[in-house]
Design a protein around this motif. Sequence first.
Motif, PDB file in Angstrom:
ATOM      1  N   VAL A 109       0.829  -1.207   0.000  1.00  0.00           N
ATOM      2  CA  VAL A 109       0.000   0.000   0.000  1.00  0.00           C
ATOM      3  C   VAL A 109       0.865   1.259   0.000  1.00  0.00           C
ATOM      4  N   ALA A 110       1.819   1.313   0.909  1.00  0.00           N
ATOM      5  CA  ALA A 110       2.668   2.494   1.032  1.00  0.00           C
ATOM      6  C   ALA A 110       3.963   2.108   1.717  1.00  0.00           C
ATOM      7  N   ALA A 111       5.022   2.841   1.394  1.00  0.00           N
ATOM      8  CA  ALA A 111       6.324   2.573   1.994  1.00  0.00           C
ATOM      9  C   ALA A 111       7.054   3.876   2.248  1.00  0.00           C
ATOM     10  N   ILE A 112       7.902   3.849   3.274  1.00  0.00           N
ATOM     11  CA  ILE A 112       8.740   4.997   3.584  1.00  0.00           C
ATOM     12  C   ILE A 112      10.164   4.500   3.758  1.00  0.00           C
ATOM     13  N   THR A 113      11.089   5.105   3.006  1.00  0.00           N
ATOM     14  CA  THR A 113      12.484   4.664   3.032  1.00  0.00           C
ATOM     15  C   THR A 113      13.263   5.559   3.975  1.00  0.00           C
ATOM     16  N   ILE A 114      13.622   5.023   5.110  1.00  0.00           N
ATOM     17  CA  ILE A 114      14.247   5.795   6.170  1.00  0.00           C
ATOM     18  C   ILE A 114      15.640   6.254   5.776  1.00  0.00           C
ATOM     19  N   THR A 115      16.340   5.444   5.032  1.00  0.00           N
ATOM     20  CA  THR A 115      17.695   5.770   4.624  1.00  0.00           C
ATOM     21  C   THR A 115      17.743   6.673   3.399  1.00  0.00           C
ATOM     22  N   ALA A 116      16.610   7.077   2.907  1.00  0.00           N
ATOM     23  CA  ALA A 116      16.559   7.966   1.743  1.00  0.00           C
ATOM     24  C   ALA A 116      15.745   9.204   2.078  1.00  0.00           C
ATOM     25  N   GLY A 117      15.977   9.739   3.247  1.00  0.00           N
ATOM     26  CA  GLY A 117      15.299  10.966   3.634  1.00  0.00           C
ATOM     27  C   GLY A 117      13.795  10.835   3.771  1.00  0.00           C
ATOM     28  N   ASP A 118      13.350   9.648   4.157  1.00  0.00           N
ATOM     29  CA  ASP A 118      11.919   9.402   4.343  1.00  0.00           C
ATOM     30  C   ASP A 118      11.137   9.563   3.041  1.00  0.00           C
ATOM     31  N   SER A 119      11.729   9.168   1.952  1.00  0.00           N
ATOM     32  CA  SER A 119      10.979   9.200   0.689  1.00  0.00           C
ATOM     33  C   SER A 119       9.847   8.184   0.751  1.00  0.00           C
ATOM     34  N   THR A 120       8.751   8.494   0.091  1.00  0.00           N
ATOM     35  CA  THR A 120       7.558   7.659   0.183  1.00  0.00           C
ATOM     36  C   THR A 120       7.107   7.156  -1.190  1.00  0.00           C
ATOM     37  N   ASN A 121       6.434   6.036  -1.151  1.00  0.00           N
ATOM     38  CA  ASN A 121       5.843   5.461  -2.362  1.00  0.00           C
ATOM     39  C   ASN A 121       4.461   4.912  -2.031  1.00  0.00           C
ATOM     40  N   TYR A 122       3.573   4.979  -3.001  1.00  0.00           N
ATOM     41  CA  TYR A 122       2.198   4.542  -2.786  1.00  0.00           C
ATOM     42  C   TYR A 122       1.697   3.691  -3.951  1.00  0.00           C
ATOM     43  N   ALA A 123       0.808   2.783  -3.629  1.00  0.00           N
ATOM     44  CA  ALA A 123       0.088   2.068  -4.679  1.00  0.00           C
ATOM     45  C   ALA A 123      -0.826   3.055  -5.390  1.00  0.00           C
ATOM     46  N   LYS A 153      -3.111   6.519  -3.913  1.00  0.00           N
ATOM     47  CA  LYS A 153      -2.465   7.822  -4.087  1.00  0.00           C
ATOM     48  C   LYS A 153      -3.477   8.947  -3.932  1.00  0.00           C
ATOM     49  N   GLY A 154      -3.082   9.951  -3.174  1.00  0.00           N
ATOM     50  CA  GLY A 154      -3.949  11.090  -2.949  1.00  0.00           C
ATOM     51  C   GLY A 154      -4.937  10.893  -1.810  1.00  0.00           C
ATOM     52  N   ARG A 155      -5.045   9.660  -1.310  1.00  0.00           N
ATOM     53  CA  ARG A 155      -5.968   9.390  -0.205  1.00  0.00           C
ATOM     54  C   ARG A 155      -5.241   8.936   1.062  1.00  0.00           C
ATOM     55  N   PHE A 156      -4.158   8.209   0.902  1.00  0.00           N
ATOM     56  CA  PHE A 156      -3.401   7.670   2.045  1.00  0.00           C
ATOM     57  C   PHE A 156      -2.071   8.417   2.163  1.00  0.00           C
ATOM     58  N   THR A 157      -1.615   8.563   3.393  1.00  0.00           N
ATOM     59  CA  THR A 157      -0.317   9.179   3.657  1.00  0.00           C
ATOM     60  C   THR A 157       0.434   8.356   4.696  1.00  0.00           C
ATOM     61  N   ILE A 158       1.660   7.969   4.359  1.00  0.00           N
ATOM     62  CA  ILE A 158       2.516   7.266   5.309  1.00  0.00           C
ATOM     63  C   ILE A 158       3.494   8.276   5.898  1.00  0.00           C
ATOM     64  N   SER A 159       3.714   8.161   7.199  1.00  0.00           N
ATOM     65  CA  SER A 159       4.643   9.058   7.876  1.00  0.00           C
ATOM     66  C   SER A 159       5.233   8.328   9.074  1.00  0.00           C
ATOM     67  N   ARG A 160       6.223   8.943   9.684  1.00  0.00           N
ATOM     68  CA  ARG A 160       6.789   8.305  10.868  1.00  0.00           C
ATOM     69  C   ARG A 160       7.182   9.339  11.898  1.00  0.00           C
ATOM     70  N   ASN A 161       7.183   8.903  13.142  1.00  0.00           N
ATOM     71  CA  ASN A 161       7.644   9.696  14.264  1.00  0.00           C
ATOM     72  C   ASN A 161       8.865   8.987  14.813  1.00  0.00           C
ATOM     73  N   ASN A 162      10.027   9.540  14.533  1.00  0.00           N
ATOM     74  CA  ASN A 162      11.271   8.873  14.909  1.00  0.00           C
ATOM     75  C   ASN A 162      11.397   8.736  16.421  1.00  0.00           C
ATOM     76  N   ALA A 163      10.956   9.747  17.138  1.00  0.00           N
ATOM     77  CA  ALA A 163      11.085   9.726  18.598  1.00  0.00           C
ATOM     78  C   ALA A 163      10.234   8.623  19.231  1.00  0.00           C
ATOM     79  N   LYS A 164       9.129   8.291  18.575  1.00  0.00           N
ATOM     80  CA  LYS A 164       8.233   7.253  19.106  1.00  0.00           C
ATOM     81  C   LYS A 164       8.426   5.905  18.419  1.00  0.00           C
TER      82      LYS A 164
END
Length: 117
Positions: free
Chosen positions: A48-62, A66-77
């Motif tokens: 569905v969606a991916a976030i590449t941590i080693t590439a500046g949090d770049s994202t990809n979506y199915a 697209k346009g409806r879902f957003t992947i994100s992360r909270n590094n501290a948590k």
Amino acid sequence: QVQLVESGGGLVQPGGSLRLSCAASGNIFSIYVMAWYRQAPGKQREAVAAITITAGDSTNYADSVKGRFTISRNNAKNTVYLQMNSLKPEDTANYYCNALTTISEYWGQGTQVTVSS
């Protein structure tokens, strides 16, 4: 070893929103990609969606989200989120969190999302 625990699934009406969370623990510093997959009854698991941590949090979506879902992360948590808006009945599935390291792949137990009126 990496442990993943998803939460946030549930029943929502078409057009509604949900936010899924995936809390990672263990050897989290070895993770370079985190992703969400889903599997509907009788269908194959799909990314569905991916976030590449080693590439500046770049994202990809199915294309289907697209346009409806957003992947994100909270590094501290140590948590990755999937914000799902404008949900459709076809989004109904069990959603799984996935983490990739250089030597292995890890899965959470899944959380059910049901979109129905």
